[in-house]
Design a protein around this motif. Sequence first.
Motif, PDB file in Angstrom:
ATOM      1  N   ILE A  60       0.837  -1.209   0.000  1.00  0.00           N
ATOM      2  CA  ILE A  60       0.000   0.000   0.000  1.00  0.00           C
ATOM      3  C   ILE A  60       0.869   1.256   0.000  1.00  0.00           C
ATOM      4  O   ILE A  60       0.668   2.184  -0.789  1.00  0.00           O
ATOM      5  N   GLY A  61       1.854   1.292   0.896  1.00  0.00           N
ATOM      6  CA  GLY A  61       2.704   2.474   0.998  1.00  0.00           C
ATOM      7  C   GLY A  61       3.516   2.720  -0.257  1.00  0.00           C
ATOM      8  O   GLY A  61       3.615   3.851  -0.745  1.00  0.00           O
ATOM      9  N   ALA A  62       4.126   1.651  -0.795  1.00  0.00           N
ATOM     10  CA  ALA A  62       4.942   1.805  -2.003  1.00  0.00           C
ATOM     11  C   ALA A  62       4.097   2.252  -3.184  1.00  0.00           C
ATOM     12  O   ALA A  62       4.539   3.079  -4.000  1.00  0.00           O
ATOM     13  N   TRP A  63       2.892   1.744  -3.285  1.00  0.00           N
ATOM     14  CA  TRP A  63       1.996   2.101  -4.398  1.00  0.00           C
ATOM     15  C   TRP A  63       1.603   3.566  -4.334  1.00  0.00           C
ATOM     16  O   TRP A  63       1.636   4.287  -5.334  1.00  0.00           O
ATOM     17  N   ILE A  64       1.253   4.025  -3.142  1.00  0.00           N
ATOM     18  CA  ILE A  64       0.868   5.434  -2.960  1.00  0.00           C
ATOM     19  C   ILE A  64       2.036   6.355  -3.268  1.00  0.00           C
ATOM     20  O   ILE A  64       1.885   7.375  -3.967  1.00  0.00           O
ATOM     21  N   ILE A  65       3.218   6.002  -2.780  1.00  0.00           N
ATOM     22  CA  ILE A  65       4.404   6.825  -3.021  1.00  0.00           C
ATOM     23  C   ILE A  65       4.745   6.852  -4.511  1.00  0.00           C
ATOM     24  O   ILE A  65       5.122   7.893  -5.072  1.00  0.00           O
ATOM     25  N   SER A  66       4.598   5.711  -5.173  1.00  0.00           N
ATOM     26  CA  SER A  66       4.941   5.625  -6.596  1.00  0.00           C
ATOM     27  C   SER A  66       4.049   6.527  -7.445  1.00  0.00           C
ATOM     28  O   SER A  66       4.520   7.168  -8.390  1.00  0.00           O
ATOM     29  N   LEU A  67       2.761   6.601  -7.127  1.00  0.00           N
ATOM     30  CA  LEU A  67       1.862   7.490  -7.877  1.00  0.00           C
ATOM     31  C   LEU A  67       2.304   8.943  -7.768  1.00  0.00           C
ATOM     32  O   LEU A  67       2.195   9.707  -8.727  1.00  0.00           O
ATOM     33  N   SER A  68       2.807   9.316  -6.599  1.00  0.00           N
ATOM     34  CA  SER A  68       3.322  10.682  -6.429  1.00  0.00           C
ATOM     35  C   SER A  68       4.647  10.856  -7.158  1.00  0.00           C
ATOM     36  O   SER A  68       4.888  11.880  -7.797  1.00  0.00           O
ATOM     37  N   ARG A  86      -1.511   6.942 -18.398  1.00  0.00           N
ATOM     38  CA  ARG A  86      -0.238   6.258 -18.649  1.00  0.00           C
ATOM     39  C   ARG A  86       0.643   6.297 -17.406  1.00  0.00           C
ATOM     40  O   ARG A  86       1.295   5.297 -17.057  1.00  0.00           O
ATOM     41  N   ARG A  87       0.665   7.421 -16.725  1.00  0.00           N
ATOM     42  CA  ARG A  87       1.490   7.533 -15.522  1.00  0.00           C
ATOM     43  C   ARG A  87       0.960   6.646 -14.400  1.00  0.00           C
ATOM     44  O   ARG A  87       1.735   6.053 -13.635  1.00  0.00           O
ATOM     45  N   VAL A  88      -0.373   6.560 -14.291  1.00  0.00           N
ATOM     46  CA  VAL A  88      -0.965   5.689 -13.272  1.00  0.00           C
ATOM     47  C   VAL A  88      -0.582   4.236 -13.525  1.00  0.00           C
ATOM     48  O   VAL A  88      -0.168   3.511 -12.603  1.00  0.00           O
ATOM     49  N   VAL A  89      -0.712   3.788 -14.772  1.00  0.00           N
ATOM     50  CA  VAL A  89      -0.389   2.396 -15.116  1.00  0.00           C
ATOM     51  C   VAL A  89       1.104   2.128 -14.919  1.00  0.00           C
ATOM     52  O   VAL A  89       1.491   1.110 -14.330  1.00  0.00           O
ATOM     53  N   ASN A  90       1.953   3.033 -15.408  1.00  0.00           N
ATOM     54  CA  ASN A  90       3.403   2.831 -15.278  1.00  0.00           C
ATOM     55  C   ASN A  90       3.828   2.777 -13.812  1.00  0.00           C
ATOM     56  O   ASN A  90       4.643   1.926 -13.421  1.00  0.00           O
ATOM     57  N   ALA A  91       3.289   3.678 -13.000  1.00  0.00           N
ATOM     58  CA  ALA A  91       3.633   3.694 -11.578  1.00  0.00           C
ATOM     59  C   ALA A  91       3.219   2.388 -10.911  1.00  0.00           C
ATOM     60  O   ALA A  91       3.969   1.819 -10.099  1.00  0.00           O
ATOM     61  N   SER A  92       2.049   1.888 -11.264  1.00  0.00           N
ATOM     62  CA  SER A  92       1.545   0.661 -10.647  1.00  0.00           C
ATOM     63  C   SER A  92       2.374  -0.552 -11.062  1.00  0.00           C
ATOM     64  O   SER A  92       2.771  -1.370 -10.217  1.00  0.00           O
ATOM     65  N   VAL A  93       2.647  -0.673 -12.358  1.00  0.00           N
ATOM     66  CA  VAL A  93       3.402  -1.827 -12.851  1.00  0.00           C
ATOM     67  C   VAL A  93       4.829  -1.821 -12.306  1.00  0.00           C
ATOM     68  O   VAL A  93       5.349  -2.859 -11.865  1.00  0.00           O
ATOM     69  N   VAL A  94       5.475  -0.668 -12.308  1.00  0.00           N
ATOM     70  CA  VAL A  94       6.842  -0.576 -11.787  1.00  0.00           C
ATOM     71  C   VAL A  94       6.876  -0.908 -10.300  1.00  0.00           C
ATOM     72  O   VAL A  94       7.786  -1.607  -9.822  1.00  0.00           O
ATOM     73  N   THR A  95       5.896  -0.440  -9.552  1.00  0.00           N
ATOM     74  CA  THR A  95       5.840  -0.730  -8.113  1.00  0.00           C
ATOM     75  C   THR A  95       5.800  -2.224  -7.857  1.00  0.00           C
ATOM     76  O   THR A  95       6.567  -2.761  -7.047  1.00  0.00           O
ATOM     77  N   PHE A  96       4.900  -2.914  -8.556  1.00  0.00           N
ATOM     78  CA  PHE A  96       4.766  -4.347  -8.325  1.00  0.00           C
ATOM     79  C   PHE A  96       5.990  -5.107  -8.846  1.00  0.00           C
ATOM     80  O   PHE A  96       6.385  -6.129  -8.262  1.00  0.00           O
ATOM     81  N   GLY A  97       6.574  -4.630  -9.926  1.00  0.00           N
ATOM     82  CA  GLY A  97       7.782  -5.270 -10.429  1.00  0.00           C
ATOM     83  C   GLY A  97       8.930  -5.168  -9.443  1.00  0.00           C
ATOM     84  O   GLY A  97       9.627  -6.160  -9.165  1.00  0.00           O
ATOM     85  N   LEU A 119      -2.866  -6.099  -8.346  1.00  0.00           N
ATOM     86  CA  LEU A 119      -2.452  -5.171  -9.410  1.00  0.00           C
ATOM     87  C   LEU A 119      -3.594  -4.839 -10.376  1.00  0.00           C
ATOM     88  O   LEU A 119      -3.902  -3.660 -10.556  1.00  0.00           O
ATOM     89  N   PRO A 120      -4.246  -5.817 -11.030  1.00  0.00           N
ATOM     90  CA  PRO A 120      -5.339  -5.448 -11.943  1.00  0.00           C
ATOM     91  C   PRO A 120      -6.518  -4.796 -11.242  1.00  0.00           C
ATOM     92  O   PRO A 120      -7.153  -3.901 -11.798  1.00  0.00           O
ATOM     93  N   LEU A 121      -6.805  -5.239 -10.022  1.00  0.00           N
ATOM     94  CA  LEU A 121      -7.892  -4.601  -9.270  1.00  0.00           C
ATOM     95  C   LEU A 121      -7.570  -3.129  -9.013  1.00  0.00           C
ATOM     96  O   LEU A 121      -8.431  -2.250  -9.191  1.00  0.00           O
ATOM     97  N   GLY A 122      -6.347  -2.875  -8.596  1.00  0.00           N
ATOM     98  CA  GLY A 122      -5.955  -1.502  -8.297  1.00  0.00           C
ATOM     99  C   GLY A 122      -5.908  -0.622  -9.524  1.00  0.00           C
ATOM    100  O   GLY A 122      -6.394   0.513  -9.502  1.00  0.00           O
ATOM    101  N   ILE A 123      -5.314  -1.112 -10.618  1.00  0.00           N
ATOM    102  CA  ILE A 123      -5.233  -0.321 -11.840  1.00  0.00           C
ATOM    103  C   ILE A 123      -6.626   0.007 -12.366  1.00  0.00           C
ATOM    104  O   ILE A 123      -6.901   1.142 -12.775  1.00  0.00           O
TER     105      ILE A 123
END
Length: 477
Positions: A60-68, A86-97, A119-123
């Motif tokens: 949760i924390g890493a995902w929120i920080i990544s969006l910022s 595009r930024r939302v998707v990239n931030a999410s995929v990179v976070t999980f990777g 990941l898909p639920l969140g995106i």
Amino acid sequence: MSSNVPAWARQYRARLAATDSLIIVVAVMVAFASRFWWGESAASLAAIAADYWMVTLTIIGAWIISLSAYHSRDSRVVGIGLDEYRRVVNASVVTFGLLAIIFLMFKVDIARGFFVLALPLGITGLALNRLLWRKWLARQRQEGLYLHRAIVVGDEADVDYVVKQIDKRGVSLYHVIGAAITGSTEGSITVNRHQLPIVSSLSNVAEAASYLGVDAVIVAGNPGNGSTYIRDLGWDLEGSTTELVVASQLTNVAGPRIHFRPVEGLPLMHVELPQFGGGRHLLKRAADVIASSLALILLMPLMLVIAWLVHRDSRGPILFRQERIGRGGQPFPMLKFRSMVATAEDDLAGLLDKNEGAGALFKMKNDPRVTRVGEFLRKYSLDELPQLWNILVGDMSLVGPRPPLEREVATYENHVHRRLYIKPGLTGMWQVNGRSNLDWDESVRLDLYYVENWSLAGDLVIMWRTLKVIRGAVGAY
């Protein structure tokens, strides 16, 4: 140095951050429940939760920080264009990777089903959240709120062009309150039948921007001393809350094709040449085949009803076949449900003097050849459903330039033939920007822009906007 973000943008960004965070929490918890809840006893569930609480908080924390970190809530991207998504998707995929690598390195035992499901639920949730906020923001901007106040600087012709482009769509990012015109210091200019006041000379733009409290100064064309003027204006605006924007003169080149690469202090702008083959086009073809196959299956009952209505309404064939020109100038038989009387082609000669279409295209409001059922079908573009077959067999694409008649192609200027570099589309830029209401030059410009700048993500946006246009029956006749 003070922030150059308007107060409304900070408020909007805070709302986005709150709802983004809520969706991330919900997505991770739903993934957790879906993976562990069923078939577990209360005791075993409590044990699992105790083991996973740190992993869950980390995700949760890493995902929120990544969006910022990816600036997905930047005021320059929210509410307009594809970059926000595009930024939302990239931030999410990179976070999980990155988390997957970290968990593997430190041998953190984590259920892959829980990790992958989040990941898909969140995106999906984040994209829907941005879409709903975007609709709200669009309504506010239609009321003149939540806009960047701007001054446009340049020669009168360049200012006129930029302001018209800004005002073209119903929802814009800027509200232009004035202009600085080369050689003029007072008075006004007429743009779209509205008077735009001249608020400054070219040399005093920064002072005028400060006095008027504008959020952006948009430089159109090449005013003053060109690059020297823009450099000096940038220096004058330093320390203020005003953003400097340069309107590109490459009017048919989209942003992703432009790259700035400074070499020894010389800012070189590289423009990628359009590609009309290769992997991206193979992906586009695959998407066409899959989507048209599914659409034909799902819409077959509706198409059978339409066929019956066309047959009952007037004498003649159910389908209308007309030769159109496809990719590379190759003719193909385009299919439509017949929306006119059977003698429509023969009757055309007597109506040419009443043509209301763009350029070589014949269009006429209240065309006497259109049948009662045909009028309804045209209003909601239902007459074009048989073109799904054209897409399946490869004559057309879901999205592309409008398929022209041979007599239209015969009148093309040399540059207009670029429309034929890719397959024509069931829908396209022409349909989501006015359809039959477009004049010829604008229709050509939109088609050429698409040919050189298309993307799969852009195609999805065009198809989504097409549904909205069809629902409102804009420019349909």
